[in-house]
Design a protein around this motif. Structure first.
Motif, short mmCIF file in Angstrom:
data_model
loop_
_atom_site.label_atom_id
_atom_site.label_comp_id
_atom_site.label_asym_id
_atom_site.label_seq_id
_atom_site.Cartn_x
_atom_site.Cartn_y
_atom_site.Cartn_z
N GLU A 1 1.29 -1.49 0.04
CA GLU A 1 -0.34 0.22 0.23
C GLU A 1 1.06 1.09 0.06
OE1 GLU A 1 -4.52 -1.13 1.65
OE2 GLU A 1 -2.78 -0.01 3.69
N GLU A 2 2.09 1.44 0.95
CA GLU A 2 2.53 2.46 1.01
C GLU A 2 3.55 2.83 0.05
OE1 GLU A 2 4.18 3.21 4.86
OE2 GLU A 2 2.53 3.43 6.04
N GLU A 3 4.00 1.64 -1.11
CA GLU A 3 4.81 2.18 -1.71
C GLU A 3 4.35 1.94 -3.11
OE1 GLU A 3 8.23 -0.66 -1.17
OE2 GLU A 3 8.99 -0.06 0.17
N GLU A 4 3.43 0.89 -3.36
CA GLU A 4 2.98 1.25 -4.93
C GLU A 4 1.74 1.60 -4.88
OE1 GLU A 4 2.60 -2.87 -6.07
OE2 GLU A 4 4.58 -2.81 -5.02
N TYR A 5 0.65 1.86 -4.01
CA TYR A 5 -1.20 1.71 -3.80
C TYR A 5 -0.92 3.73 -3.68
CZ TYR A 5 -6.31 2.28 -3.06
OH TYR A 5 -7.08 1.54 -3.12
N PHE A 6 -0.24 3.73 -2.36
CA PHE A 6 -0.43 5.61 -1.76
C PHE A 6 -0.19 6.31 -2.86
CE2 PHE A 6 -1.33 3.89 2.63
CZ PHE A 6 -2.32 3.34 2.36
N PRO A 7 1.25 6.23 -3.30
CA PRO A 7 1.52 7.46 -4.37
C PRO A 7 1.31 7.54 -5.47
CG PRO A 7 3.80 5.81 -3.61
CD PRO A 7 2.05 5.19 -2.78
N LYS A 8 0.22 6.35 -5.90
CA LYS A 8 -0.62 7.06 -7.46
C LYS A 8 -1.59 7.61 -6.68
CE LYS A 8 0.11 2.52 -10.12
NZ LYS A 8 -1.00 1.34 -10.36
N VAL A 9 -2.45 7.44 -5.49
CA VAL A 9 -3.44 7.80 -4.96
C VAL A 9 -2.94 9.93 -4.85
CG1 VAL A 9 -5.38 8.30 -3.33
CG2 VAL A 9 -4.70 5.89 -4.12
N ARG A 10 -2.46 9.73 -4.63
CA ARG A 10 -1.52 10.78 -3.48
C ARG A 10 -0.87 11.53 -5.24
NH1 ARG A 10 -1.06 13.87 0.08
NH2 ARG A 10 0.38 12.09 1.79
N ASP A 11 -0.83 10.61 -6.16
CA ASP A 11 -0.46 11.72 -7.54
C ASP A 11 -1.82 12.83 -7.68
OD1 ASP A 11 2.23 12.20 -7.30
OD2 ASP A 11 2.63 10.21 -8.70
N GLU A 12 -2.82 11.37 -7.92
CA GLU A 12 -3.90 11.71 -9.01
C GLU A 12 -5.17 12.48 -8.40
OE1 GLU A 12 -4.45 10.78 -12.08
OE2 GLU A 12 -6.56 11.58 -12.26
N LEU A 13 -5.08 11.97 -6.71
CA LEU A 13 -6.03 12.92 -5.92
C LEU A 13 -6.11 14.80 -5.80
CD1 LEU A 13 -7.99 10.33 -4.24
CD2 LEU A 13 -8.42 10.85 -6.37
N GLY A 14 -5.01 14.33 -5.76
CA GLY A 14 -4.15 15.74 -4.54
C GLY A 14 -4.81 15.95 -3.14
N ARG A 15 -4.31 17.28 -2.68
CA ARG A 15 -4.70 17.86 -1.36
C ARG A 15 -6.14 17.14 -1.09
NH1 ARG A 15 -1.91 22.22 1.51
NH2 ARG A 15 -0.27 22.72 -1.05
N ASN A 16 -7.01 18.59 -2.00
CA ASN A 16 -8.01 18.67 -1.18
C ASN A 16 -9.06 17.95 -0.86
OD1 ASN A 16 -7.43 21.48 -0.90
ND2 ASN A 16 -8.55 22.54 -3.09
N ALA A 17 -9.09 16.40 -2.06
CA ALA A 17 -9.73 15.08 -2.51
C ALA A 17 -9.14 14.88 -1.43
CB ALA A 17 -9.52 15.16 -3.91
N LEU A 18 -7.70 14.61 -0.76
CA LEU A 18 -7.43 13.82 0.23
C LEU A 18 -8.21 13.97 0.97
CD1 LEU A 18 -4.10 12.62 -1.47
CD2 LEU A 18 -5.79 10.85 -0.89
N ASN A 19 -8.39 15.24 1.73
CA ASN A 19 -8.42 15.86 3.17
C ASN A 19 -10.10 15.55 3.08
OD1 ASN A 19 -6.48 16.70 4.05
ND2 ASN A 19 -6.49 18.74 3.09
N ASP A 20 -10.71 15.71 2.41
CA ASP A 20 -12.39 15.79 2.53
C ASP A 20 -12.60 13.61 2.63
OD1 ASP A 20 -12.80 17.49 1.77
OD2 ASP A 20 -12.91 17.71 -0.70
N LEU A 21 -11.96 13.03 1.72
CA LEU A 21 -11.99 12.06 1.76
C LEU A 21 -11.04 11.52 3.29
CD1 LEU A 21 -12.81 9.43 0.75
CD2 LEU A 21 -10.03 8.85 0.12
N GLY A 22 -10.33 12.37 4.16
CA GLY A 22 -9.73 12.02 5.18
C GLY A 22 -11.14 11.99 6.19
N ASP A 23 -11.45 13.23 5.87
CA ASP A 23 -12.11 13.59 6.66
C ASP A 23 -13.99 12.63 7.29
OD1 ASP A 23 -10.79 15.72 7.84
OD2 ASP A 23 -12.09 17.38 6.09
#
Ligand SMILES: [Fe+2]
Length: 366
Positions: free
Chosen positions: A114-136
């Motif tokens: 997850e940390e080495e392959e999956y999460f970096p892809k997600v971070r690149d695609e979604l960006g900070r705002n979407a990840l903050n909404d999802l995290g909330d």
């Protein structure tokens, strides 16, 4: 809160528990039981939140994550079975340590992927705002997520939203299954109505006040979780589209600039090449002319040198002849002088001899 940060924090929490278990002695049964209880709780909540929100949202919005999500769901499934077996197993059981060791190995592998392959892809695609909404949304879901494993329950939406939330409430309040079941059914009805664009069905829970209250809570929490997933997915899709639009515009701008710059560079290079060619032609002509002149100059110099050489030869030759004549004359003169000297010497000798004879005769007479 950033969704990936939230999940990584969970990973660090369980890793600390794994280390605590590994350090515990063979007979530290109380410690091992306590640690495993905590591992069960942490992993159950973590897996539920990932399955309810993180996986469906990223699967819908991040390209090429279908396979990794399906693999992760299978890994969660195995982990939940092992957790459910550990729940009822004594730490003194001969298989207890081995089961925990296999669980730890599986989770570490899962976390690494997850940390080495999956999460970096997600971070690149979604960006900070979407990840903050999802995290909330995930932080809210954690508060009602099940604290025990439910390996037989659905692990993808919409089933896991209703059943997972219901299971979470049961785990936490420990109340009647009747209320949970009623709330679950009502929530499922709500979800179906929402998907079909219909009004929510009106349901009146039955039973004790606790059961009715539990049913209402389950129904409300399921609705919240459904909203959270839909909102997070919508936000993430919007953000991904925005990111794609921005990236496309930026790429077009970059291409236009690069094309202009390339054209300028090509023109400038062509002008430079023409100038260089002209200069080369002029330079070549100059060189040829200069070389021709040089050759001519060298040729006349050579001719002059040849003439001088002839002259020198001639002079040498006449010098040699003169020397030869002069030598012959000198030799002759020397010979003549020698002859004369010889004659004079002979004559003088003869005179001396006659004088000597006469003297001798006179001496003998006397
Ligand atoms: Fe996971």
């Amino acid at each position: 809160m950033d969704a990936i940060t939230l999940l990584k924090d969970d990973h660090r929490t369980v890793e600390a528990l794994f280390k605590r278990f590994e350090k515990a002695g063979d007979n530290a049964f109380t410690e091992k039981r306590a640690v495993v209880e905590k591992i069960i709780e942490e992993l159950s909540i973590h897996a539920a939140v990932e399955e309810q929100l993180f996986y469906p949202v990223t699967r819908a919005t991040v390209p090429d994550t279908e396979d990794v999500v399906l693999e992760s769901l299978e890994e969660h499934h195995i982990v939940k079975w092992v957790l459910s077996e550990l729940e009822t197993m004594s730490p003194e059981d001969e298989r207890f340590d081995a089961k925990v060791t296999v669980l730890i190995e599986n989770v570490r592998h899962h976390v690494e992927e997850e940390e080495e392959e999956y999460f970096p892809k997600v971070r690149d695609e979604l960006g900070r705002n979407a990840l903050n909404d999802l995290g909330d949304a995930m932080a809210a879901a954690k508060r009602v997520a099940p604290t025990h494993p439910h390996p037989r329950s659905p692990d993808t939406p919409p089933g896991n939203l209703v059943v997972g939330t219901a299971a979470g409430v049961v785990d936490r309040v420990g109340d009647t299954m009747g209320g949970v079941a009623q709330g679950g059914v009502a929530a499922l009805g709500d979800l179906i109505a929402r998907i079909l664009g219909q009004k929510k069905p009106s349901v009146s829970p039955r039973g004790s006040s606790t059961a009715r209250s539990t049913a209402d809570t389950v129904r409300a929490k399921a609705a919240e979780a459904t909203d959270a997933v839909i909102d997070a997915a919508t936000d993430a899709q919007r953000s991904a589209k925005g990111t794609t639009r921005k990236a496309t515009k930026s790429a077009k701008r970059t291409t236009r600039r690069a094309t202009k710059s390339a054209t300028r560079t090509t023109r400038s290079a062509a002008r430079g090449a023409t100038k260089t060619a002209k200069a080369a032609r002029t330079g070549a002509k100059g060189t040829v002319t200069s070389a021709t002149k040089g050759v001519k100059r060298t040729s006349s110099t050579a001719k002059r040198a040849a003439t001088t050489a002839k002259r020198t030869t001639r002079a040498a030759s006449s010098g040699a002849k003169a020397t030869s004549t002069s030598a012959r004359k000198a030799a002759k003169r020397t010979t003549t002088t020698a002859k004369r000297a010889a004659t004079t010497t002979g004559r003088t000798a003869r005179k001396a001899a006659s004088s000597t004879k006469a003297t001798a005769k006179r001496t003998s007479r006397a």
